[in-house]
Design a protein around this motif. Structure first.
Motif, PDB file in Angstrom:
ATOM      1  N   MET A  82      35.588  36.409  33.074  1.00  0.00           N
ATOM      2  CA  MET A  82      37.022  36.534  32.862  1.00  0.00           C
ATOM      3  C   MET A  82      37.315  36.697  31.371  1.00  0.00           C
ATOM      4  O   MET A  82      36.486  36.377  30.517  1.00  0.00           O
ATOM      5  N   SER A  83      38.502  37.183  31.048  1.00  0.00           N
ATOM      6  CA  SER A  83      38.836  37.475  29.653  1.00  0.00           C
ATOM      7  C   SER A  83      38.794  36.245  28.775  1.00  0.00           C
ATOM      8  O   SER A  83      38.564  36.339  27.561  1.00  0.00           O
TER       9      SER A  83
ATOM     10  N   TYR B 224      41.980  40.242  38.502  1.00  0.00           N
ATOM     11  CA  TYR B 224      41.581  41.639  38.475  1.00  0.00           C
ATOM     12  C   TYR B 224      41.774  42.187  39.893  1.00  0.00           C
ATOM     13  O   TYR B 224      41.555  41.475  40.882  1.00  0.00           O
TER      14      TYR B 224
ATOM     15  N   THR C 168      32.855  44.202  35.665  1.00  0.00           N
ATOM     16  CA  THR C 168      33.296  42.873  36.088  1.00  0.00           C
ATOM     17  C   THR C 168      34.809  42.696  36.015  1.00  0.00           C
ATOM     18  O   THR C 168      35.342  41.719  36.571  1.00  0.00           O
ATOM     19  N   ASN C 169      35.529  43.624  35.354  1.00  0.00           N
ATOM     20  CA  ASN C 169      36.996  43.600  35.429  1.00  0.00           C
ATOM     21  C   ASN C 169      37.515  44.594  36.451  1.00  0.00           C
ATOM     22  O   ASN C 169      38.691  44.946  36.465  1.00  0.00           O
TER      23      ASN C 169
END
Length: 573
Positions: free
Chosen positions: A223-224, A265, A325-326
């Protein structure tokens, strides 16, 4: 709406089986054991080819549950004792003692005024997918480091405008919820549960049109903000829409594992078209690096649907898709015959993706279709799309940059498993096939990565949607076992039928056949199992085999059953 959580905590002690000493403790935390989805527990030191027989191995106990079990049982071992986590179609989660089948604790995920989805209320009133109720369908995932189990429930309101009237309920009456539950108490955590919702390129997700069939996936630090991510796939429910015109889309959501309320996402497989479901016969979304120096990606295969990616569009029907992954598409592979496959319901995505464990200079992904074709794709460069050489059906042509071959005249509704450079596969109404893998430094056949000229098969033929599990103590001779369940694929079959659990020698060949070591019909009274469900998958951990099923004594077909097998002194009868 007030949230009503119902717990039942039993005052029972964990009772370990005295006959078994666990030298190593193994957890089963995700569908098919790992994110490669290879189905292997390589640390099984108790069960071997020598002791899995009718004299020494059999049913230990069973637990009756309040709903059918379609997801794989998950196992957490602590202090030499297994706790088994099972979710049901009645939206209940159970923690069960893996040694004596006593219920440790359970929780209903239904809120006030809700019930599990009645299959006749969705899917155009067709109940071919799940019957008679739909609740927790996809296999959960467990994060042992945070003591959390993640899963998705589906429910419907039955009050107000959602009260039963004999007419179709509004779409707002149905909801998928994403849950994070504490493994010890089964209490909600991390701001859960949340109703799954969102849109992608102007298309809005609707719980009344989709089911959550595929197993959940957890990835570390994606995650970001650096948190782990939980990825969830969706497909249309059978009976909604018109094929080729209005079948609902496939979806993938990626949620923050430590804050379910954060914006996820989102990816939609066919935002400009229709179809493209992510169901894969219950397989979990796969993930891994794409090359020896590559990055981690999410891999999946879609079923049917429009395809425009080759002309700059965003539709990926019948495609192997590699997502960042996003959840941005990175690359893909689509069979040259896709335009003929789609209207004929010949899903590429009828089986799940298995990643061959990372070996050599090229890393591969394996998947198969309803056409009976097995595909091996280079993860770094899957191959894109090559147009057919004709404009009619059946299509003619070839695919670029991967191996593909006719594995069977029958459809595949199963994901392969892998052990020690062998690949194991089961087509519908056919035998287990074992293929050598050509992935080492020394080439063993002309093809890469699957050798097709030295295939051996089981003498047992299996039914619709049989998935495989493997257990071994590394590559130690005499320890490798193939586990598979034969059943009638309820509710595809007209009536439920009993499941049969099989164990085969994964290592040797006898007269060019995979040897059977044991099955649950050898001692039909002692080892009787519940009725089979589609895509059922056994879990093997620390000397036991855990299998979800339907309660065979239940004429309403609504109750489930967890059956446990292990070493036993009980008489064979």
């Amino acid at each position: 709406m007030k949230f009503l959580q119902r717990h039942r905590i039993a005052s029972v002690a964990f009772v370990a089986c005295a006959a078994i000493t666990m030298s190593a403790q193994t957890n089963v935390l995700t569908w098919h054991n790992d994110n490669w989805r290879d189905g292997l527990n390589s640390t099984e030191t108790v069960l071997t080819q020598a002791n899995v027989n009718a004299t020494q191995f059999g049913k230990v106990c069973s637990a009756v549950l309040d709903g059918q079990v379609f997801g794989q049982p998950l196992v957490v071992s602590s202090g030499g004792v297994n706790s088994v986590y099972v979710a049901t179609e009645n939206d209940t989660v159970y923690a069960v003692s893996g040694a004596n089948c006593s219920v440790i604790t359970s929780v209903s995920l239904l809120q006030t005024g809700e019930e599990a989805v009645q299959c006749g209320d969705v899917g155009g009133a067709k109940c071919h997918t799940i019957s008679p109720i739909i609740g927790v369908l996809g296999t959960p995932v467990i994060d042992a480091s945070t003591n959390t189990i993640y899963l998705v429930s589906e429910s419907e309101l039955n009050t107000g405008i959602c009260a039963p009237t004999g007419k179709k309920k509004p779409a707002s009456c149905f909801v998928h919820r994403f849950h994070a539950l504490d493994l010890t108490t089964l209490a909600e955590k991390f701001n859960g549960p949340i109703a799954i919702a969102g849109s992608y390129q102007g298309v809005t997700f609707s719980s009344s049109l989709d089911i959550q069939r595929s197993g959940l996936l957890e990835l570390s630090g994606v995650m970001s903000n650096g948190d782990n991510g939980i990825y969830i796939g969706f497909s249309e429910i059978d009976g909604v829409g018109t094929p080729g015109k209005s079948i609902p889309h496939g979806w993938v959501f990626g949620y923050d594992a430590l804050n379910l309320a954060a914006v996820p996402y989102i990816w939609n497989s066919t935002p400009s078209g229709e179809g493209g479901g992510v169901w894969a016969s219950g397989a979990g979304l796969a993930a891994g690096v794409d090359s020896p120096i590559g990055s981690t990606y999410v891999y999946l295969v879609t079923g049917d649907g429009d395809f425009t990616a080759n002309t700059g569009g965003a539709d990926y029907g019948d495609s192997f898709v590699k997502l960042t992954t996003n959840l941005s598409p990175s690359s893909y592979f689509t069979p040259f015959a896709q335009a003929c496959m789609n209207p004929a319901d010949q899903d590429f995505g009828s089986s799940g993706v298995m990643l061959i464990p990372d070996t050599g200079s090229r890393y591969y992904a394996i998947a198969a279709s309803k056409q009976g074709v097995i595909y091996a794709m280079d993860r770094a460069n899957p191959g894109g799309f090559t147009a057919p050489t004709n404009s009619t059906c059946p299509a003619t042509g070839s695919n670029a940059n991967q191996q593909y071959f006719q594995g069977s005249p029958h459809a595949y509704y199963t994901t392969p498993a892998s052990w020690n450079s062998y690949l194991y596969y089961i087509p519908m109404s056919a035998a287990i096939s074992r293929y050598p893998l050509n992935v080492g430094t020394k080439s063993i056949c002309l093809f890469t990565p699957i050798c097709t000229g030295n295939t051996i098969k089981s003498s047992v033929l299996f039914n619709y949607g049989t998935n495989l599990s493997l257990s071994s103590s590394g590559t130690t001779t005499g320890t490798a076992l193939v586990w598979a369940v034969k059943g009638n694929g309820w509710p595809t079959a007209p009536t439920p039928g009993p499941a049969i659990l099989y164990a085969f020698d994964a290592e040797h060949a006898v007269s060019k056949s995979i040897p059977e070591l044991w099955d649950s019909t050898k001692c039909p009274t002692r080892d009787q199992i519940g009725n089979a469900t589609k895509f059922v998958l056994p879990s093997i951990a620390n000397g036991f085999v855990y299998l979800g099923a339907m309660d065979r004594t239940d004429s309403t077909f609504t109750r489930g059953e967890l059956d446990v097998f292990g070493l036993t002194n009980a008489a064979c009868n």
